[in-house]
Structure formats: structure tokens, C-alpha cells
Design an enzyme around this catalytic site. Structure first.
Site, PDB file in Angstrom:
ATOM      1  N   LYS A 174     -12.298   1.028 -15.102  1.00  0.00           N
ATOM      2  CA  LYS A 174     -12.733  -0.289 -14.642  1.00  0.00           C
ATOM      3  C   LYS A 174     -13.249  -1.153 -15.797  1.00  0.00           C
ATOM      4  O   LYS A 174     -13.110  -2.383 -15.760  1.00  0.00           O
ATOM      5  CB  LYS A 174     -13.795  -0.136 -13.553  1.00  0.00           C
ATOM      6  CG  LYS A 174     -13.242   0.460 -12.261  1.00  0.00           C
ATOM      7  CD  LYS A 174     -12.141  -0.396 -11.652  1.00  0.00           C
ATOM      8  CE  LYS A 174     -11.705   0.111 -10.300  1.00  0.00           C
ATOM      9  NZ  LYS A 174     -10.670  -0.751  -9.665  1.00  0.00           N
ATOM     10  N   TYR A 202     -13.346   6.978 -14.036  1.00  0.00           N
ATOM     11  CA  TYR A 202     -13.389   5.741 -13.241  1.00  0.00           C
ATOM     12  C   TYR A 202     -14.099   4.639 -14.013  1.00  0.00           C
ATOM     13  O   TYR A 202     -13.643   3.486 -14.039  1.00  0.00           O
ATOM     14  CB  TYR A 202     -14.110   6.006 -11.923  1.00  0.00           C
ATOM     15  CG  TYR A 202     -14.183   4.797 -11.008  1.00  0.00           C
ATOM     16  CD1 TYR A 202     -13.172   4.538 -10.096  1.00  0.00           C
ATOM     17  CD2 TYR A 202     -15.274   3.923 -11.052  1.00  0.00           C
ATOM     18  CE1 TYR A 202     -13.241   3.437  -9.249  1.00  0.00           C
ATOM     19  CE2 TYR A 202     -15.350   2.822 -10.218  1.00  0.00           C
ATOM     20  CZ  TYR A 202     -14.336   2.581  -9.316  1.00  0.00           C
ATOM     21  OH  TYR A 202     -14.399   1.488  -8.491  1.00  0.00           O
ATOM     22  N   VAL A 253       1.357   2.396  -6.764  1.00  0.00           N
ATOM     23  CA  VAL A 253       1.140   1.569  -7.952  1.00  0.00           C
ATOM     24  C   VAL A 253       1.152   2.372  -9.249  1.00  0.00           C
ATOM     25  O   VAL A 253       1.198   1.798 -10.339  1.00  0.00           O
ATOM     26  CB  VAL A 253      -0.172   0.753  -7.857  1.00  0.00           C
ATOM     27  CG1 VAL A 253      -0.097  -0.249  -6.715  1.00  0.00           C
ATOM     28  CG2 VAL A 253      -1.382   1.673  -7.733  1.00  0.00           C
ATOM     29  N   ASN A 255      -5.803  -4.767  -6.168  1.00  0.00           N
ATOM     30  CA  ASN A 255      -6.931  -4.160  -5.464  1.00  0.00           C
ATOM     31  C   ASN A 255      -6.840  -2.640  -5.384  1.00  0.00           C
ATOM     32  O   ASN A 255      -7.862  -1.967  -5.282  1.00  0.00           O
ATOM     33  CB  ASN A 255      -7.023  -4.746  -4.045  1.00  0.00           C
ATOM     34  CG  ASN A 255      -7.984  -3.981  -3.166  1.00  0.00           C
ATOM     35  OD1 ASN A 255      -9.197  -4.057  -3.314  1.00  0.00           O
ATOM     36  ND2 ASN A 255      -7.440  -3.195  -2.230  1.00  0.00           N
ATOM     37  N   ASP A 297       0.852  -1.193   0.000  1.00  0.00           N
ATOM     38  CA  ASP A 297       0.000   0.000   0.000  1.00  0.00           C
ATOM     39  C   ASP A 297       0.887   1.242   0.000  1.00  0.00           C
ATOM     40  O   ASP A 297       2.027   1.211   0.481  1.00  0.00           O
ATOM     41  CB  ASP A 297      -0.905   0.032   1.237  1.00  0.00           C
ATOM     42  CG  ASP A 297      -2.174   0.844   1.017  1.00  0.00           C
ATOM     43  OD1 ASP A 297      -3.255   0.244   0.935  1.00  0.00           O
ATOM     44  OD2 ASP A 297      -2.072   2.082   0.902  1.00  0.00           O
TER      45      ASP A 297
END
Length: 252
Positions: free
Chosen positions: A159, A155, A63, A89, A36
Site C-alpha cells: 500500500k 501489505y 487482477v 479497489n 471481480d
């Protein structure tokens, strides 16, 4: 134990869905890499795993940076010798902006975190998986990756791209012992809403039209149970799939 001695990387694991996946994987015998950007939070999850008799390390990872992805996978291999399971995730929300209101910097940030990172982590572990003819990738997508009004344009696009990447990866490596699946959660109790800084009034208003059809809010633990199934041998014939976990929201 369903994941005995497996090495699992979970990004965005300091809280929410990622945390619950990390805790459950450890409980089921996996050696867990808690990754994280919030290193303090990741370390707390690692300590919780160890306090319960599990095996884990924590790694600070942005990330959106390729060098951090390289370090994440390399450190995992140097510590545990391999990678068996990758859970992508980590993710952020947009501000519900429709396409007419998107700024390039916001689009690029959301794509970097939500989509490009998934490609880069997958690209990095695939050679490891190919050498041993086994490996599992689980991408946390969203109901927003299947529908048009769960968030803003950026977004939603990010996705949808994750789900497309999941299908392609699953098919491409299906004969190499590698499985790649996605989970599309509905509304879940996490802190992802904290990444919404200035909601677009028009975009949010349009998205909220369908919110009343949502039967209930899910819990991160409920998503983690699906992630456990997909990582285990019980899901040996599940590949290239997107599992919707939304309490029936998209059934409307």
C-alpha cells in the site's frame, strides 16, 4: 448527476467498498463495469444497478493476471467505447507477518494483487486517456500505506507502493488532463478480513497495540462518497493526493 454518461471500471466490486462505489457511480449516471474475481457477486451488483435503472456489465477478473487486466479494459472499450474512470479497489490482506516471517509466495501474491495490478490497469488506460486528454484514476490504498502497524510487512509495503505510484502518475500526466488520486481508508466494515488465513501471533500482537486508538469502524458507503468526489469535476484541482478517510485514527 455528477458522472452522467461517464464509463467507470471498479475492480473488487462484488462487495464492500467496491460494491458501494459501483452502486453510487451508477446512481450518479455512470456506466459501470463491475469487476471481480467473484463473478457471481459481481453479477449480483450489476443486476442491482440495472434494477435501479442504471447501466452496468460484470466481468470476471483476477487482477493478478495480466491477461485478465487486458480483457477487462478491452471488453469495457468494446462495450462502451471508452474508459473515463478507473477505480483500483481490489485488494487482499496479509497475515500480519513481520519481515522475518514472510514467505516469498505470500509476498508475491500480495504484491501482485495490491500493487502490480494497479500498475497494469493504469498502464492499460493511460493511452485511452491521453487520446482524449481526460481521465481519472482512483487507487484505494490504506492507512497501512501511511503507517507501519496496520498490517504485516507485505501489505504495508504494497500500500505504500500504491501511494507512491499514485503520486508519480498524478504528476507525470498532470498536463494531459489526467488525474490520479488515492484514498486511504482506516478500519472499514468489509470482508477483506476473510483473506487473513493464519494470523502471525507476534505480528498481530504488535499491530493490535494501536487498535484501541481507533475512534470507530467506517462504512463502505462513507468511502464511496469520497470516491465520487474524486471522480467528479468538483475535484478538478485534486491530483496526486492521498485522502485519508479513517474517522481520525491517524490523527492520534
Amino acid at each position: 448527476m455528477k458522472l452522467h454518461n461517464k464509463v467507470a471500471i471498479v475492480t473488487g466490486a462484488a462487495s464492500g467498498i467496491g460494491k458501494q462505489i459501483a452502486l453510487l457511480y451508477a446512481k450518479e449516471g455512470a456506466k459501470v463495469v463491475v469487476s471481480d474475481l467473484n463473478f457471481e457477486g459481481a453479477t449480483k451488483v450489476m443486476e442491482e444497478i440495472k434494477a435501479n435503472g442504471g447501466n452496468a456489465i460484470s466481468i470476471k477478473t483476477n487482477v493478478a493476471l495480466e491477461e485478465d487486466i487486458q480483457n477487462l479494459i478491452d471488453t469495457t472499450v468494446n462495450t462502451y467505447g471508452t474508459v473515463d474512470i478507473l477505480v483500483n479497489n481490489a485488494g487482499i490482506m496479509d497475515n500480519f507477518e513481520p519481515v522475518g516471517d514472510i514467505e516469498d509466495k505470500n509476498w508475491e501474491q500480495i504484491m501482485a494483487v495490491n500493487t502490480t495490478s494497479v500498475m497494469r490497469t493504469s498502464r492499460k488506460v493511460i493511452p485511452i486517456f491521453l487520446k482524449k486528454a481526460s481521465g481519472v484514476i482512483i487507487n484505494i490504498a490504506s492507512a497501512g500505506g501511511l503507517n507501519g502497524a496496520r498490517a504485516g510487512a507485505a501489505y504495508t509495503a504494497s500500500k505504500h507502493a500504491v501511494i507512491g505510484l499514485t503520486k508519480n502518475t498524478g504528476f507525470m500526466y498532470a498536463q494531459n488532463g489526467i488525474r490520479c488520486n488515492a484514498i486511504a481508508p482506516g478500519a472499514v466494515e468489509t470482508n477483506i478480513s476473510s483473506t487473513i488465513t493464519h494470523p502471525d501471533k507476534f505480528g498481530a500482537g504488535r499491530a493490535y497495540v494501536g487498535m484501541a486508538t481507533n475512534p470507530r469502524i467506517g462504512k463502505p458507503e462513507e468511502i464511496a462518497q469520497v470516491a465520487l468526489f474524486l471522480a467528479s469535476d468538483e475535484a478538478s484541482f485534486v491530483n496526486g493526493a492521498t485522502i485519508v478517510v479513517d474517522g481520525g485514527w491517524t490523527a492520534y
